[in-house]
Design an enzyme around this catalytic site. Structure first.
Site, short mmCIF file in Angstrom:
data_model
loop_
_atom_site.label_atom_id
_atom_site.label_comp_id
_atom_site.label_asym_id
_atom_site.label_seq_id
_atom_site.Cartn_x
_atom_site.Cartn_y
_atom_site.Cartn_z
N ALA A 39 0.85 -1.44 -0.01
CA ALA A 39 0.18 -0.12 0.00
C ALA A 39 0.83 1.17 -0.06
CB ALA A 39 -0.90 0.04 1.38
N GLU A 40 1.92 1.05 0.86
CA GLU A 40 2.76 2.42 0.69
C GLU A 40 3.59 2.47 -0.56
OE1 GLU A 40 5.18 5.40 2.55
OE2 GLU A 40 3.25 4.79 2.80
N TYR A 41 4.02 1.48 -1.23
CA TYR A 41 4.49 1.58 -2.50
C TYR A 41 3.63 2.20 -3.51
CZ TYR A 41 6.86 0.05 -6.74
OH TYR A 41 7.40 -0.15 -7.95
N ASP A 42 2.53 1.64 -3.46
CA ASP A 42 1.28 2.16 -4.39
C ASP A 42 1.25 3.76 -4.09
OD1 ASP A 42 1.09 -0.28 -5.29
OD2 ASP A 42 -0.83 -0.71 -4.18
N SER A 87 26.08 -19.25 -28.67
CA SER A 87 25.04 -20.08 -27.72
C SER A 87 26.36 -21.18 -27.05
CB SER A 87 24.34 -21.10 -28.59
OG SER A 87 24.97 -21.58 -29.68
N LEU A 88 25.82 -22.17 -26.42
CA LEU A 88 26.76 -23.04 -25.75
C LEU A 88 26.80 -24.42 -26.36
CD1 LEU A 88 25.67 -22.00 -22.14
CD2 LEU A 88 27.92 -21.45 -23.48
N LYS A 120 20.97 -23.15 -15.57
CA LYS A 120 20.86 -22.68 -17.11
C LYS A 120 19.09 -22.21 -17.15
CE LYS A 120 21.53 -24.00 -21.84
NZ LYS A 120 20.33 -23.50 -22.38
N CYS A 414 -24.99 -31.77 -14.59
CA CYS A 414 -26.36 -31.53 -14.46
C CYS A 414 -27.31 -31.83 -15.57
CB CYS A 414 -26.36 -29.97 -14.05
SG CYS A 414 -26.17 -28.84 -15.41
N CYS A 434 -25.90 -24.98 -12.38
CA CYS A 434 -25.23 -26.23 -12.42
C CYS A 434 -24.43 -26.46 -10.99
CB CYS A 434 -24.48 -26.36 -13.45
SG CYS A 434 -22.91 -27.75 -13.27
#
Ligand code: IVH
Length: 681
Positions: A39-42, A87-88, A120, A414, A434
């Protein structure tokens, strides 16, 4: 336009807010250790948004408000990588791994070689470029030489700082893997299914699909994460090892996988692989192996690279977690939205450490596409902690006795008509009354992500519905412990029992405690179609109270950035339904939260002191109690010290209670704590 001195003050406040928000983002997303309440962040974010709206000239691209600011584009421009993104080479077995170590030792003529071992990540390779410490560009790997410019989508990754936390003049390119966590992956797929879209096959596809969204808003909603593990072109020469590079990345505020380790030799590297292979299913993201890198950069250089991959690193791949089994039957189930979903029931088989006997087949098209029949031998896979999945049938083993599945015309629960609207992949039972739908809605209401009523599972829900005492979610608030004991057979007192029954009063307390859940949980619990937990949070923050949301029309709903026409229509229809309004009134009358609470202001007297909970609490979990304190601006500690202000002691409290008494700290019972919250709210 504001007058000059006032503008100066606004500018300073904006700079201040940006720094504070960046700091809290770092604590939350990178260090995994938030220091303030949501709330504080918001509140801080809102203040910044408002100030920037009043002074648009002061908005800069590195402001935390700009993560989803960019408009959709038509295509991605190509970006040339200054140095190739390689790449590896892979090692698929211990023998291949040993061959790699042997070659490295031979080429370097060294036996004591340190390695860095890193999980990875199974995601998408990305590069982010900072200029003078500010994020300016993001790209995919592409073919290694030329990638795609996905600057705006990468900007939406919350853990990636838009400003580095250290001085870094010039251009610095950092490289890593963008990924989607397993919980987020499941949530995205649930939402896709709900909306009639085909689910992603795995978190990697979800990440790739999200990064290639032309609309950054869509990418933002996917909640991507990233871990970085390398520096590309530019960058400081402040380190001489891979471990040093990781340390530098960390000091710059960039997210580095905390499971990365520096090991002394190849033996320890192999041990790391074994350990991670065992523990990988407990991780919140999917990995497909371990990357092992020679630590010293001068040795990396000496080893060089082939055309495709460096000779100083290798990807040790875990063996695939696949098994074969037989489909016994394909059954159709009904969910809380009436969706009729086929599920394969299989001979139980252990896949990746877990016994699996069911796998969802999602929808009719999926069954056709994969051509899965009852009686088929199938390959089943459980990648990471992800839901088991049937890869496909082993057609060569068919005998001719297998049975194809077709969508039932009537609801298996049903008997009402099942309809699959044209253009949609989801078929639904058309009866809103249902019993199976009502049951699933009730279970959902009490579930962990919604009202989180401990002890309220499917078995209890079933008894409550058949007793007739509960017809909708609000009815549960009229139940006393005695009612529960009378209705739920396994709660009944033992005939001869001296042992006092616990389950019924415990559940009754949990039901009462759930009245205090925040508005977003109530909204999510109502099970409005297309309103997942993320959307519920946005709606609660936007409207602040149930009535305001209920009164909002389509246009008003759609004006919210994250709310599209589908969600808006669904919310409007939900609140137009008389029955739904009646249930909400019943919930309100029972004392269930109908308003968003505004951060610490809600109980200023809790702001400041540190609380410690010890022993077992009966109506709340410890985590719940801690968040009740934090929501009200208080601090929750885990150990008792002179800095502790209150200790709440449950039953069987031990050492912490003794220590509190010794230090003269005020000790409260659980009931006193709850009463205190009630009095203050
Ligand atoms: S290092 C030159 N480290 O695996 C070395 N790669 O097949 C570049 N990946 O494209 C890669 N986790 O997308 C490295 N800890 C890690 C990784 C990692 C995932 C991916 C990366 C790369 C692919 C290589």
């Amino acid at each position: 336009m504001a007058s000059e001195p006032k503008r100066g003050a606004v500018e300073r406040r904006i700079a201040d807010l940006r720094e504070t928000i960046d700091q809290h983002n770092h604590c939350y997303y990178v260090l995994d250790s938030p220091e303030i309440s949501d709330a504080e962040y918001d509140r801080l974010s809102r203040e910044l948004i408002e100030l920037e709206a009043a002074e648009p000239g002061l908005v800069t691209p590195d402001s935390p408000t700009q993560r989803i600011g960019a408009p959709p584009s038509d295509a991605f421009a190509p970006v040339e990588h200054r140095t190739r993104m390689m790449s590896l080479a892979n090692a698929d077995s211990q023998a291949e791994l040993d061959a790699f170590f042997a070659r490295v030792e031979k080429d370097l003529e060294e036996t004591e070689i340190e390695y860095v071992c890193e999980p990875k990540m199974d995601g998408v390779a990305v590069a982010a470029i900072y200029e003078d410490g500010r994020y300016v560009r993001g790209a995919t790997r592409g073919d290694g030489s030329v990638g795609e410019d996905i600057t705006e989508n990468i900007r939406t990754i919350r853990s990636l700082p838009l400003r580095l936390r250290i001085e870094a003049p010039g251009a610095v390119e950092v490289r890593g893997e963008a990924y989607i966590g397993i919980d987020e992956f499941k949530q995205i797929n649930e939402e896709r299914l709900d909306e009639g879209d085909t689910p992603f096959a795995n978190p990697r596809n979800a990440a790739a699909g999200s990064l290639r969204q032309l609309d950054p808003k869509v990418a933002a909603a996917r909640r991507l994460s990233t871990y970085l593990f390398a520096l590309g072109q530019g960058g400081p020469a402040a380190f001489s090892t891979q471990w040093g590079a990781l340390e530098w990345l960390k000091s710059a505020g960039l997210p580095v996988n905390p499971r990365s380790e520096l090991v002394a030799d190849s033996k320890q590297a192999s041990a790391y692989c074994r350990r991670l292979r065992e523990s990988r299913f407990g991780l919140p993201y999917q990995i497909d192996g371990v990357v092992i890198k020679v630590n010293r950069l001068d040795w990396q250089e000496a080893l060089g690279a082939t055309a495709k991959s460096p000779r100083w690193a290798i990807a040790y791949k875990f063996p695939p977690e696949e098994q074969t089994t037989t489909v016994i039957d394909i059954i159709a189930g009904v969910g809380r939205t009436g969706a009729v979903t086929p599920t394969a029931v299989m001979e139980p088989v252990v896949v990746a450490g877990v016994t699996v006997s069911r796998a969802t087949l999602h929808n009719e098209d999926e069954v056709r596409r994969k051509d899965i029949r009852s009686g088929d031998k199938v390959v089943i896979r459980r990648a990471g902690d992800v839901i088991p999945e049937i890869v496909g049938p082993i057609v060569s083993e068919r005998t001719g006795d297998e049975k194809e599945w077709s969508l039932p015309l009537e609801c298996p629960e049903c008997g009402a008509r099942v309809v699959r609207p044209s253009g949609e992949s989801v078929a639904r039972c058309t009866n809103i009354a249902c019993p199976k739908q009502i049951f699933e809605r009730l279970v959902h209401f009490g579930s962990r992500g919604a009202m989180d009523i401990e002890g309220f599972g499917p078995a209890v829900a079933e008894h409550l519905l058949t007793s007739g005492r509960v017809r909708d979610v609000a009815d549960i608030y009229s139940l006393s412990a005695d009612d529960l004991e009378a209705i739920v057979p396994h709660f009944a007192k033992k005939e001869n029992g001296k042992e006092p029954p616990k389950a019924a009063p415990k559940l009754a307390r949990a039901i009462v405690a759930s009245k205090k859940r925040p508005l977003e949980k109530v909204l999510f619990g109502l099970g409005i179609r297309h309103v997942g937990s993320g959307t519920a949070e946005i709606l609660a923050a936007e409207f602040k109270e149930m009535d305001a949301l209920a009164g909002a029309d389509f246009e008003r709903l759609q004006a919210i950035e994250e709310v599209g026409p589908k969600i808006a229509e669904s919310i409007e229809t939900f609140f137009q339904e008389q029955d739904n309004r009646r249930v909400i009134e019943k919930l309100r009358a029972a004392g269930v939260t109908m308003e968003a609470k505004a951060g610490p202001a809600l109980a200023p007297t809790l702001a400041g002191p540190t609380w410690v909970f010890t022993g077992s609490l009966s109506g709340l979990s410890r985590a719940e109690a801690q968040s009740l304190v934090k929501e009200r601006g208080g601090r929750a500690g885990s150990s008792v010290s002179a800095a502790t202000d209150f200790v709440v002691a449950g039953s069987e409290a031990g050492g912490k209670l003794d220590k509190a008494r010794k230090l003269g700290i005020k000790v409260l019972t659980e009931a006193e704590f709850v009463k205190m919250l009630d009095d203050k709210d």
